[in-house]
Design a protein around this motif. Structure first.
Motif, PDB file in Angstrom:
ATOM      1  N   GLU A   1      -2.402  10.694   7.635  1.00 21.99           N
ATOM      2  CA  GLU A   1      -2.366   9.427   8.359  1.00 21.99           C
ATOM      3  C   GLU A   1      -3.749   8.796   8.479  1.00 21.99           C
ATOM      4  O   GLU A   1      -3.902   7.578   8.308  1.00 21.99           O
TER       5      GLU A   1
ATOM      6  N   THR B   1      -4.043  13.170   1.066  1.00 24.01           N
ATOM      7  CA  THR B   1      -3.939  12.109   2.058  1.00 24.01           C
ATOM      8  C   THR B   1      -3.223  12.595   3.304  1.00 24.01           C
ATOM      9  O   THR B   1      -2.472  13.586   3.275  1.00 24.01           O
TER      10      THR B   1
ATOM     11  N   GLN C   1      -6.367   9.233   6.476  1.00 23.47           N
ATOM     12  CA  GLN C   1      -6.785   8.752   5.168  1.00 23.47           C
ATOM     13  C   GLN C   1      -6.070   7.456   4.801  1.00 23.47           C
ATOM     14  O   GLN C   1      -6.649   6.568   4.173  1.00 23.47           O
ATOM     15  N   MET C   2      -4.815   7.342   5.195  1.00 23.06           N
ATOM     16  CA  MET C   2      -4.065   6.113   4.927  1.00 23.06           C
ATOM     17  C   MET C   2      -4.692   4.926   5.647  1.00 23.06           C
ATOM     18  O   MET C   2      -4.864   3.850   5.073  1.00 23.06           O
TER      19      MET C   2
ATOM     20  N   SER D   1      -8.089   4.132   4.047  1.00 27.68           N
ATOM     21  CA  SER D   1      -7.910   3.457   2.769  1.00 27.68           C
ATOM     22  C   SER D   1      -7.388   2.036   2.962  1.00 27.68           C
ATOM     23  O   SER D   1      -7.819   1.104   2.276  1.00 27.68           O
ATOM     24  N   TYR D   2      -6.484   1.858   3.920  1.00 24.99           N
ATOM     25  CA  TYR D   2      -5.915   0.524   4.174  1.00 24.99           C
ATOM     26  C   TYR D   2      -6.993  -0.452   4.630  1.00 24.99           C
ATOM     27  O   TYR D   2      -7.062  -1.589   4.145  1.00 24.99           O
TER      28      TYR D   2
ATOM     29  N   LYS E   1       0.840  -1.198   0.000  1.00 23.88           N
ATOM     30  CA  LYS E   1       0.000   0.000   0.000  1.00 23.88           C
ATOM     31  C   LYS E   1       0.876   1.250   0.000  1.00 23.88           C
ATOM     32  O   LYS E   1       0.627   2.200  -0.752  1.00 23.88           O
ATOM     33  N   MET E   2       1.903   1.260   0.848  1.00 20.32           N
ATOM     34  CA  MET E   2       2.818   2.393   0.899  1.00 20.32           C
ATOM     35  C   MET E   2       3.565   2.543  -0.418  1.00 20.32           C
ATOM     36  O   MET E   2       3.795   3.657  -0.906  1.00 20.32           O
TER      37      MET E   2
ATOM     38  N   LEU F   1       4.608  12.548   1.954  1.00 17.82           N
ATOM     39  CA  LEU F   1       5.180  11.218   2.145  1.00 17.82           C
ATOM     40  C   LEU F   1       6.631  11.291   2.585  1.00 17.82           C
ATOM     41  O   LEU F   1       7.111  10.423   3.321  1.00 17.82           O
TER      42      LEU F   1
ATOM     43  N   LEU G   1       1.338   4.132  -2.942  1.00 20.15           N
ATOM     44  CA  LEU G   1       1.153   5.552  -2.645  1.00 20.15           C
ATOM     45  C   LEU G   1       2.274   6.390  -3.249  1.00 20.15           C
ATOM     46  O   LEU G   1       2.044   7.497  -3.733  1.00 20.15           O
TER      47      LEU G   1
END
Length: 696
Positions: A626, A624, A628-629, A632-633, A283-284, A298, A287
């Motif tokens: 933290e 995005t 939102q991450m 989304s995750y 996922k990272m 990021l 991104l």
């Protein structure tokens, strides 16, 4: 650029009689001149001139095409460099025999002075001179911070080279030091009709339909047997194979939480948490390749040291190598003791266990995945992945794609499956001497363990590559790291050898009382915890953008961190299974982990396809942080689990059952020493499916 100029013309028309109208006429004439002089394709030239004319008349379809083209952006200093326009508005525009075509131009800017250089340096998070802004070698595997993109909506009759010529001519007229590139795959039309399927697509559809028929037949037959228990049935192998496709039966197996004797229960928890960590890692990674309004965030993200488990997230793979080596070692040594080990048979069994769901995913990538969506980057992400699988599938089914044609890797995460099977093949070279000649075998294993750090150290030092993925590395060095260090089997030996050694140790302790003093237990946990923390947080300075490359430092960490991490994981398994795990073992053996662990292989196979699908459909840059991450995750995990359930019930579950039918064995005799086993940790020579099936 060109259609943006048409907006100026529109403003001039609204201000008739003013000097702006004269400016609009000049711009209009410049546009007409560019089209007439630069466009080679006759149809494109005709349609482009008609577009200009109809835009002056405020015709809906012409306004729609201009409106869909990217405009001057905001938030450039925050990394908002990829202006995607309105994809759907463009491809749905049509009129007067003209259809809208969405093209994404890749821009290369040349700063005129130190001030603009400083602006671009900030906007690209310091990676302007570290990345190639044209072409991709390993799709979705290398960070993308310096790509400048501009969407333009043009008539469908225009080929990519004409669009590129017009944009560059317009940029020269504006005296901008920017060069544009428009690749054929960067231009797309609306997919509003049934796709033109090829032979491979029909084969894949036929396989799925045949599987659905087998699922229905197997489930119906299973229900028939269940309702007629009083009738004596003589179920042969063919009937058993049909029953292998029973959805209710495979569902019951998946949800079965019974803990069998001899099960190394903590592996379920370790496998589950590592699988979730793998999803985080990819996922990272995705991104860093996606268009974000605040992409500079990021880089700021990795400056927080408490986020290092997310930034330094490739360690999860080494955990899987330890588990895989342990399971291979323990099972093989148990079979040797019982006189049942057959090398070729074990290899074929392993291949049949792993391959059916894996091959289905390869076929899905190569055929149907391409038709499931659209978006500005769909062709160059999903489309390219599909192309790679059509070209390189042979290396996947031979499990050698981590060495051959790796620059065009089919199913990005599949390098691990190849490395794991290769290590599975080589494991007897270590295990047989340990069983046959214990003293010599121990010396051999120790020597190999020491030597296992040499290949990665040498590769990093000689090639001057990073020892881990770092943001301050050049793109070409990151590619070298991914291809020649990260994915190669010989650089992954150390955690696997640690796992084999752990299997040997626990094999030697079968039916023995493993009593450790509190001092040694505490020492083991303190040392392993220290190692976990040191490996996770140790490279903090290396991962910052201001890090100055040090070959010795990189080679030392890159060569040793997998070995050290593997040793810490080995203690975790050893302590938990021998009754010294305490609350850690209670957590890792929790019932939900057993279910998730059985599903983890299908999750491993499907999760990148889900990430790829979601990423390729992005229509405009996202914002995005933290929260939102995390949001989304969690959404991704839910979708991945559903996709994995389908793959498991349709292919993985049946393939496991059919493989067991083919390699049916009598239950091994447990050669226990005489006497009571009270107060002893007993490990059976044959473990349940958790132990028999390697992790991924």
């Amino acid at each position: 650029m060109l259609t943006a100029a048409l907006l100026v013309l529109s403003l001039a028309r609204l201000l008739q009689g003013s000097e702006v109208a004269g400016v609009g006429n000049v711009i209009l004439q410049e546009i007409v001149n560019i089209v007439q002089n630069e466009v080679q394709h006759e149809g494109c030239r005709r349609d482009s001139l008609l577009l200009i004319q109809e835009f002056q008349n405020y015709t809906d379809w012409a306004l729609q095409m201009v409106d869909a083209t990217a405009k001057f952006p905001v938030g450039i200093l925050q990394g908002n460099l990829r202006q995607l326009g309105d994809f759907d508005e463009c491809v749905t525009a049509s009129g007067d025999g003209i259809r809208g075509q969405y093209c994404l131009a890749n821009l290369q800017a040349t700063p005129r002075g130190p001030e603009w250089e400083r602006v671009l340096h900030r906007a690209t998070a310091g990676r302007r001179h570290l990345e190639k802004t044209r072409g991709r070698t390993i799709v979705n595997a290398i960070p993308t911070f310096a790509r400048l993109e501009w969407a333009i909506c043009v008539p469908s009759s225009c080929p990519a080279h004409d669009v590129q010529a017009v944009i560059n001519a317009a940029l020269q007229r504006l005296d901008l030091q920017i060069d544009a590139e428009v690749l054929p795959e960067a231009c797309q039309l609306e997919s509003n009709s049934w796709p033109q399927l090829n032979f491979a697509d029909y084969v894949m559809i036929a396989i799925i339909v045949a599987t659905m028929v087998l699922l229905v037949a197997g489930s119906a037959y299973d229900k028939y047997l269940e309702r007629n228990k009083d009738i004596k049935h003589n179920t042969g192998d063919l009937e058993k194979i049909l029953l292998a496709f029973s959805v209710p039966a495979n569902w019951r197996k998946l949800l079965d939480t019974k803990q069998n004797p001899g099960n190394v229960g903590c592996i379920d928890g370790i496998r589950t948490l590592s699988t979730l960590w793998v999803i985080v890692a990819h996922k990272m990674l995705f991104l860093t390749t996606e268009p974000l309004v605040n992409k500079v965030m990021l880089i700021n993200f990795i400056q927080d040291i408490h986020k290092m488990p997310l930034a330094n997230c490739t360690l999860n793979v080494d955990t899987f190598f330890v588990i895989s080596g342990f399971l291979r070692g323990y099972n093989m040594l148990g079979e040797l003791q019982n006189g049942r080990f057959k090398y070729l048979s074990s290899l074929v069994q392993r291949y049949l266990r792993l391959s059916p769901p894996y091959f289905i995913m390869i076929g899905f990538y190569a055929s149907l995945l391409m038709y499931l969506g659209s978006g500005p980057a769909w062709n160059e992400t999903t489309g390219v992945n599909s192309l790679y699988c059509r070209e390189s599938w042979i290396f996947n089914i031979l499990y050698v794609n981590n060495y051959f044609n790796i620059e065009r890797l089919c199913v990005m995460q599949s390098w691990y499956l190849s490395a794991d099977l290769q290590l599975f093949l080589l494991a007897p070279l270590v295990l047989y001497p340990l069983w046959r000649w214990p003293t010599a075998g121990k010396l051999l294993a120790a020597g190999l363990l020491i030597l296992s750090v040499v290949p990665p150290v040498a590769a990093i030092f000689i090639s001057q590559c990073p020892g881990i993925p770092i943001m301050s590395a050049r793109e070409d060095k990151l590619i070298e790291y991914m291809m020649y260090i990260y994915a190669t089997t010989h650089n992954r030996l150390s955690p696997y050898l640690i796992g084999l050694s752990l299997g040997f140790v626990l094999d030697q302790l079968r039916h023995r009382d493993i009593a450790l003093s509190r001092f040694w237990v505490a020492t083991g946990w303190v040392v392993s915890s220290t190692l976990f923390l040191a490996i996770t947080f140790g490279p903090y300075k290396m991962m910052q953008m201001d890090y100055t490359y040090n070959a010795v430092e990189m080679a030392a960490y890159g060569g040793l961190h997998r070995l050290v991490w593997g040793a810490a994981v080995a203690w975790l398994v050893f302590a938990c299974h021998t009754g010294h795990g305490g609350i850690v073992n209670s957590i890792l053996t929790a019932t939900p982990f057993r279910i998730f662990s059985r599903l983890s292989y299908s999750i491993y196979l499907t999760h990148v396809a889900v990430d790829l699908f979601i990423s390729s459909r992005i229509r405009s840059p996202l914002w995005t942080d933290e929260f939102q991450m995390v949001h989304s995750y969690l959404a991704d995990v839910a979708i991945i689990v559903m996709a994995s359930l389908l793959l498991h019930l349709m292919y993985e579950g049946p393939s496991l059952t059919i493989t067991a039918i083919i390699f049916r064995k009598d239950k091994p005799v447990d050669k226990k020493p005489k006497g009571s086993t009270k107060g002893m940790t007993v490990i059976q020579p044959k473990m349940n499916s958790n132990t028999q099936k390697n992790s991924h």
